[in-house]
Design an enzyme around this catalytic site. Sequence first.
Site, mmCIF file in Angstrom:
data_model
loop_
_atom_site.group_PDB
_atom_site.id
_atom_site.type_symbol
_atom_site.label_atom_id
_atom_site.label_comp_id
_atom_site.label_asym_id
_atom_site.label_seq_id
_atom_site.Cartn_x
_atom_site.Cartn_y
_atom_site.Cartn_z
ATOM 1 N N ARG A 163 -10.478 -65.690 -65.978
ATOM 2 C CA ARG A 163 -11.516 -65.328 -65.569
ATOM 3 C C ARG A 163 -12.669 -65.392 -66.349
ATOM 4 O O ARG A 163 -13.695 -65.868 -66.639
ATOM 5 C CB ARG A 163 -11.350 -64.101 -64.760
ATOM 6 C CG ARG A 163 -12.539 -63.247 -64.474
ATOM 7 C CD ARG A 163 -12.279 -62.122 -63.515
ATOM 8 N NE ARG A 163 -11.865 -62.629 -62.125
ATOM 9 C CZ ARG A 163 -12.716 -62.706 -61.183
ATOM 10 N NH1 ARG A 163 -14.125 -62.643 -61.435
ATOM 11 N NH2 ARG A 163 -12.312 -63.260 -59.987
ATOM 12 N N LEU A 189 0.266 -69.655 -58.699
ATOM 13 C CA LEU A 189 1.616 -69.665 -59.065
ATOM 14 C C LEU A 189 1.738 -69.063 -60.449
ATOM 15 O O LEU A 189 2.958 -68.829 -60.773
ATOM 16 C CB LEU A 189 1.660 -71.224 -59.233
ATOM 17 C CG LEU A 189 1.972 -72.207 -57.828
ATOM 18 C CD1 LEU A 189 1.653 -73.634 -58.098
ATOM 19 C CD2 LEU A 189 3.215 -71.848 -57.136
ATOM 20 N N ARG A 248 -7.306 -86.960 -60.842
ATOM 21 C CA ARG A 248 -6.714 -86.034 -59.965
ATOM 22 C C ARG A 248 -6.730 -84.568 -60.456
ATOM 23 O O ARG A 248 -6.764 -84.477 -61.610
ATOM 24 C CB ARG A 248 -5.158 -86.374 -59.636
ATOM 25 C CG ARG A 248 -4.933 -87.862 -59.022
ATOM 26 C CD ARG A 248 -5.478 -87.824 -57.736
ATOM 27 N NE ARG A 248 -5.238 -88.819 -56.695
ATOM 28 C CZ ARG A 248 -5.990 -89.889 -56.654
ATOM 29 N NH1 ARG A 248 -7.131 -89.886 -57.190
ATOM 30 N NH2 ARG A 248 -5.604 -91.157 -56.097
ATOM 31 N N ILE A 306 -2.180 -61.201 -66.496
ATOM 32 C CA ILE A 306 -1.750 -62.555 -66.942
ATOM 33 C C ILE A 306 -2.760 -63.174 -67.996
ATOM 34 O O ILE A 306 -2.451 -64.137 -68.639
ATOM 35 C CB ILE A 306 -1.368 -63.783 -65.866
ATOM 36 C CG1 ILE A 306 -2.704 -63.946 -65.185
ATOM 37 C CG2 ILE A 306 -0.320 -62.846 -64.875
ATOM 38 C CD1 ILE A 306 -2.416 -65.054 -64.142
ATOM 39 N N ASP A 307 -4.301 -62.856 -67.772
ATOM 40 C CA ASP A 307 -5.253 -63.373 -68.605
ATOM 41 C C ASP A 307 -5.186 -62.861 -69.842
ATOM 42 O O ASP A 307 -5.962 -63.532 -70.744
ATOM 43 C CB ASP A 307 -6.572 -62.825 -67.935
ATOM 44 C CG ASP A 307 -6.745 -63.493 -66.552
ATOM 45 O OD1 ASP A 307 -6.033 -64.278 -66.114
ATOM 46 O OD2 ASP A 307 -7.910 -63.472 -65.925
ATOM 47 N N GLY A 367 -10.155 -53.333 -64.722
ATOM 48 C CA GLY A 367 -10.782 -52.514 -63.584
ATOM 49 C C GLY A 367 -10.050 -51.292 -63.347
ATOM 50 O O GLY A 367 -10.580 -50.120 -63.504
#
Length: 372
Positions: free
Chosen positions: A196, A297, A290, A151-152, A129
Amino acid sequence: MTSSAEKIKKIAICTGGGDAPGLNAVIRAAVVSAINRGWRVIGIRDGYNGLMFPEDFPNGGLVPLTRESVRGITSVGGTILGTTNRGNPMQFPVRRPDGTVEEIDRTDELIRLFRLHSINALISVGGDGSLAIANVLARKGLRVIGVPKTIDNDLDKTVATFGFDTAVSFATESIDRLHSTAESHRRIMVVELMGRYAGWIALNAGISSSADAILIPEIPYDLTKVAEKIREVEEKGQRYAIVVVAEGARPKEGKVSTVGEKEAGRAERLGGAGERVGRELQALTEKETRVVVLGHLLRGGSPTTFDRLLALRFGAAAVRALDEGQSGIMVALAPPRVNYVPLEEATNRMKTVPLESDSILTARDLGICFGD
Ligand code: F6P
């Protein structure tokens, strides 16, 4: 890519979009390199907000950046300038009297503000973006250098973005820790990681931490295949399973999991992918399950050495590029060098995981299931 001979006296730096470890290292390298050339540097707070809405910042929306203000920040996570992923100036949300929201283009106004403050050039540090905005500003005549952050790791034309290595390292260590508790309780542990549009974090961390299944946006999944894999490992004596899920993963016939309504001027919020997989896997396998969501983080903490160095190299290269008269380019990692790529090309497409990549093949050779 354009060049300009205008003499630089003052440059601005801004950080936009989600934060990533290494932003401060870019800022420090750019500030010190610019000051060493006799330039003044100012930081714009919260993306472009400090320039567009100075009244919202009691201590000023523009901050002078000096050697002192950037001392000791290389190892610090986040960004000293603040950031935002709201209020994209290309699609700025404005509420109409009838309550509906319209998105308007405020980039001309932004260009005028840079001129008003006698800013000769901008270093824009951001993801898809922010770099798309940087590209528009460059086309409208501002001297702009983009620095790829996320980070992606989903930005094209650079081998890596800074922040990615830190996120993968943290995710790997976290999943390592889940093996013993999963084994002790003979449970399925589902770990949701950011990612994402691209599954780089999930893929790299999942392979490195010996996951049994990795679900990524590039490969829509069928959970019956994952359940089969879990039964298969059980038959071989492993009575627990680790399933890594990128937040943007989706079932073959379904959509990504989102939270709430999409707000004007920002991307939709993703969330719930891990919960969905956990719930359905428990039903399919009848094994207690779980779910752990690592979420933000992954964006926090001190950058790894790799990310620090990459960020410092990018920050210094951005200033060198300006000094050489460049504009409308992004600095990019092309080992062993940092080179320049036109922003136009860099923002053309996302860098998703190629389905025939060595990492995917490695994972398949190791028996890791992608739910396909
Ligand atoms: O683009 C980086 C990213 O971390 C995505 O993986 C994630 O979807 C998004 O940012 C989350 O942003 P926010 O901080 O607005 O929740």
